[in-house]
Enzyme design. Structure first.
Site, PDB file in Angstrom:
ATOM      1  N   CYS A  84      -2.577  20.129  15.661  1.00  0.00           N
ATOM      2  CA  CYS A  84      -3.730  20.777  16.140  1.00  0.00           C
ATOM      3  C   CYS A  84      -4.116  22.350  16.085  1.00  0.00           C
ATOM      4  CB  CYS A  84      -3.732  20.490  18.074  1.00  0.00           C
ATOM      5  SG  CYS A  84      -3.714  18.844  18.310  1.00  0.00           S
ATOM      6  N   ASP A  85      -3.125  23.435  16.277  1.00  0.00           N
ATOM      7  CA  ASP A  85      -3.445  24.592  15.975  1.00  0.00           C
ATOM      8  C   ASP A  85      -2.631  25.200  14.802  1.00  0.00           C
ATOM      9  OD1 ASP A  85      -4.333  26.966  16.844  1.00  0.00           O
ATOM     10  OD2 ASP A  85      -2.834  27.705  18.220  1.00  0.00           O
TER      11      ASP A  85
END
Length: 810
Positions: free
Chosen positions: A163-164
């Site tokens: 996700c990041d």
């Protein structure tokens, strides 16, 4: 040494604790003024806390060590306001054992902080590496990229979406392997991370009755870096494996160019760029940097497709030609459904529930490195309906009456592919009572003294640690020969190649009656310097008639502008040549360069021009002679060359000249050749030691001690003469105070001396020597710890009474 193991940690180099504090526990660190909860020592007394090595907004990273071992760890002290993120990180990463994922060991909770014990990564973050180097060469990008793809494949296979993904969340270990570190914003596939954060936040804030406030907090927490977000995420869609691949493309792009594909100080402008603009073509920041290959451009274009359905799938990523077949066969475990972001059938799933976490102390053997895992295994469940399921066990500290939450007080077993391989080797080894003769033991120890790390060779020409390279630019329009590229020159055959060489020789040998030819020669030299970095071109040119013509022109050149370019060209040819013909007149070139150096010894600038070329020629001969050991008349190195270089070490007059000469000794003495024997003199060891102790530049100190180490490989008496002259105490002080590379080389020389019998009885009786070596067992460097073990092995073989001292020191 810098390490970042915290989500928001910034690089901060911590000085080693003073003598006497190295083995102190957490309580003594607290007395020294460090921000450590007093109750922590009661349950974390099995760790030694060292210096602070990183700091973020609400986190501090310490270097630590588990008592009774030499296993160094990173200990993260994090404000409890970060509980949701840290709980998320623990539930996703506990038990994952993979070479490209930072290993989670344990976690603790005190009244004010959460404490995470994780794998120590001494190489800093990828973001820091990019910032320091400005950009990375494509070969390095490929090597790092293989690590990133391997790790991300494992993460997705476990049903986790990162996700990041950004360079700040990727760490490097000592050998340079990339590892995914911070899973605070990662999530299980199909999960709503906002709901998870709300669940954990609600458990913390039991007095908070405003559900809207909780939801706003959780949404703020779940935001990542917009610079690396895929377009569909910015549009409000959920994260998916395909969006992670967009972020991977951004990281690969940034490694090559030094900057992300989209960047703006304004968030709205950044979003507009990501959604509607194409990224600039990837080019390195410096104009002299290499151009990207077609394969790399294609990979970036495929990963940065704004439409997720057109973006490269996992199968396409693994099969991409940029990797050069590194993932051959791996793509079979991925189905074509990867295009939709689904990994539900890839078979790399595990069956673990939260209850097992408490029972096993946070450890579960996941066998993560095996891509052919049983496809019948169920998916690991990350669902957490009740926060108490992941609450650590509660204990009471008698001294402070404060509750301590302990997930695991047991060491987490650290298994890896390397350990597994070594275990297999041990099983097939001879029985323990198999007799080993002293001669066999001596032979085995001598085979371990010098490792690849001790015999690394770097160029003398254009070495940025010695002298800043001079850029060479040429004007193709005024060039007197066709401005062929290196690839075109390699393809020239027969008459075409002969004609090209004849043109070069004719232009270089032209008379200097007008002002035109000197400018033409300078332009021609710059062109040739630019293409000789190609190894095959350099090999063909040095084997041609061009080389003797250049040597002859060194004397007859009208000025030093042209002569310096010719010298540089000769040096580059020697540096990049891979194979040398027997009849290439190296002796003549070395003789001319040596005479010019001696004639201009007081001219510092000219020495900086002449010595690198002389050194590259000598190393070329030494390297070729080692590969094909028999005498060649055209390669003989005149004794005057050694005399001049030794003089440069003794009275060079400036650090650069000293460094160049020491670098030549280092490179040449790496080989087993006759040129190396020319430097094995009674004086050389003392000269290098004097240069080492009187230099203030770490790079020069490392080069000189490395050169002495390589001379000791040929003759251990070189190091013996140093100890006899300056005393063992002075040498040991340098061992303790030196940086890691210096410690590595000095330990190597001590092992070489002990294994050869020189100073044997004196060293094995010297308590100060043994004590200082034992302390090096706590070094974070695997190489240094291994060499310290070898030194102690030799000591104990010859003096068993020292075993008690070793135990007391530990």
């Amino acid at each position: 040494m810098t390490c970042i193991n915290s989500p928001a940690a910034l690089p901060a180099v911590g000085k080693r604790s003073p003598a006497g504090a190295e083995s102190s526990d957490w309580t003594s660190q607290c007395r020294a003024g460090r921000r450590v909860d007093t109750c922590t020592t009661a349950k974390m007394e099995n760790f030694v806390l060292y210096e602070e090595i990183g700091k973020g907004n609400k986190s501090t990273v310490y270097k630590g060590r588990r008592k009774g071992t030499i296993n160094f760890v990173a200990i993260l002290c994090i404000d409890k306001s970060k509980r949701p993120e840290i709980t998320n990180r623990v539930r996703l990463t506990h038990g994952i054992e993979h070479q490209n994922i930072v290993l989670f060991h344990e976690w603790y909770e005190t009244s004010n902080h959460l404490w995470l014990v994780v794998e120590l990564c001494t190489g800093g973050s990828l973001a820091m590496v990019i910032a320091q180097d400005e950009y990375l060469h494509e070969d390095v990008v490929r090597q790092f990229g293989i690590d990133l793809v391997t790790g991300l494949r494992q993460i997705h296979g476990l049903g986790i979406i990162f996700c990041d993904l950004n360079p700040a969340k990727i760490l490097l270990d000592g050998p340079g392997t990339l590892k995914y570190s911070n899973f605070s914003l990662a999530k299980a596939e199909g999960e709503n991370l906002d709901e998870f954060f709300s669940l954990i936040g609600a458990e913390d804030d039991v007095g908070e009755s405003n559900n809207g406030t909780q939801r706003r907090k959780s949404k703020i927490r779940s935001r990542g870096s917009s610079t690396y977000m895929a377009p569909e995420i910015l549009k409000g869609e959920d994260c998916s494996p395909i969006s992670d691949l967009w972020s991977l493309g951004c990281v690969l792009y940034e490694m090559f160019t030094g900057k992300p594909p989209f960047f703006s100080e304004s968030h709205s402008e950044l979003v507009e760029m990501v959604l509607h603009e194409d990224p600039p073509p990837p080019e390195p920041q410096e104009s002299t940097g290499q151009k990207p290959s077609v394969e790399f451009l294609g990979l970036i274009e495929d990963l940065l497709q704004k439409d997720p359905f057109k973006r490269l799938s996992w199968r396409g990523l693994l099969q991409h030609p940029f990797w050069g077949g590194a993932f051959a066969g791996c793509e079979k475990s991925f189905s074509e459904e990867d295009n939709s972001g689904s990994l539900s059938d890839n078979g790399i799933r595990l069956s673990v529930n939260i209850g097992e976490l408490q029972q096993t102390g946070g450890h579960k053997n996941l066998q993560a490195s095996n891509p052919q895992m049983d496809r019948n295994q169920q998916q690991k469940s990350y669902k957490l309906e009740n926060p108490a399921d992941l609450q650590p066990k509660r204990a009471l500290d008698i001294n402070s009456k404060e509750s301590i939450f302990l997930l695991s007080s047991h060491p987490t077993p650290r298994t890896s592919l390397v350990v597994s391989q070594s275990s297999n080797i041990i099983q097939s080894a001879p029985p323990k009572d198999f007799p080993v003769s002293p001669q066999d033991m001596d032979s085995k120890i001598k085979g371990l003294i010098y490792t690849e790390a001790d015999l690394t060779v770097t160029p003398i020409m254009d070495n940025p640690k010695i002298l800043k390279p001079t850029p060479m630019k040429f004007d193709a329009k005024t060039l007197s020969v066709p401005a062929y590229s290196a690839e075109k020159l390699v393809s020239l055959k027969g008459q075409d190649w002969t004609l090209f060489i004849q043109q070069l020789c004719s232009l270089i040998d032209t008379g200097e009656k007008t002002a035109g030819p000197p400018r033409a020669k300078l332009n021609l030299m710059c062109y040739l310097c630019s293409v000789t970095s190609h190894k095959e071109v350099a090999t063909r040119l040095i084997d041609s008639q061009l080389f003797p013509v250049l040597t002859q022109q060194l004397r007859s050149a009208p000025n030093w502008d042209i002569r310096s370019r010719m010298i540089r060209l000769i040096g580059l040819l020697a540096c990049h040549t891979t194979q040398l013909r027997d009849d290439v007149p190296i002796t003549e070139a070395v003789t001319v360069l040596t005479e010019l150096t001696r004639e201009n010894f007081r001219n510092t600038k000219l020495k900086h021009c002449l010595i690198p070329a002389l050194g590259e020629l000598m190393y070329l001969v030494a390297n070729q002679e080692e590969k094909r050991p028999h005498s060649r008349d055209h390669w003989a190195i005149p004794s005057i060359a050694y005399t001049v270089l030794i003089r440069c070490i003794r009275e060079g007059g400036d650090p650069v000249t000293n460094h160049l000469a020491a670098k030549i000794v280092e490179n040449v003495c790496t080989t087993n050749s006759s040129p190396a024997q020319g430097f094995i003199t009674g004086e050389m060891g003392l000269l290098l030691w004097y240069l080492f102790t009187h230099s203030t530049m770490d790079s020069l100190r490392v080069t000189t001690i490395s050169a002495l180490c390589r001379i000791t490989r040929h003759s251990a008496s070189a190091f013996q003469s140093v100890i006899d002259k300056v005393g063992l105490t002075a040498v040991l002080n340098s061992l303790v105070a030196g940086i890691s590379r210096i410690q590595q080389y000095m330990l190597t020389m001590f092992i070489a001396m002990l294994s050869s019998g020189i100073h044997l009885q004196r060293l094995v009786q010297e308590k100060d020597f043994v004590t200082k070596v034992v302390r090096l067992l706590e070094s974070p460097s695997t190489v240094i710890r291994g060499k310290a073990f070898l030194v102690l092995l030799e000591v104990l073989r010859n003096n068993k009474e020292m075993l008690l001292l070793c135990c007391q020191t530990r």
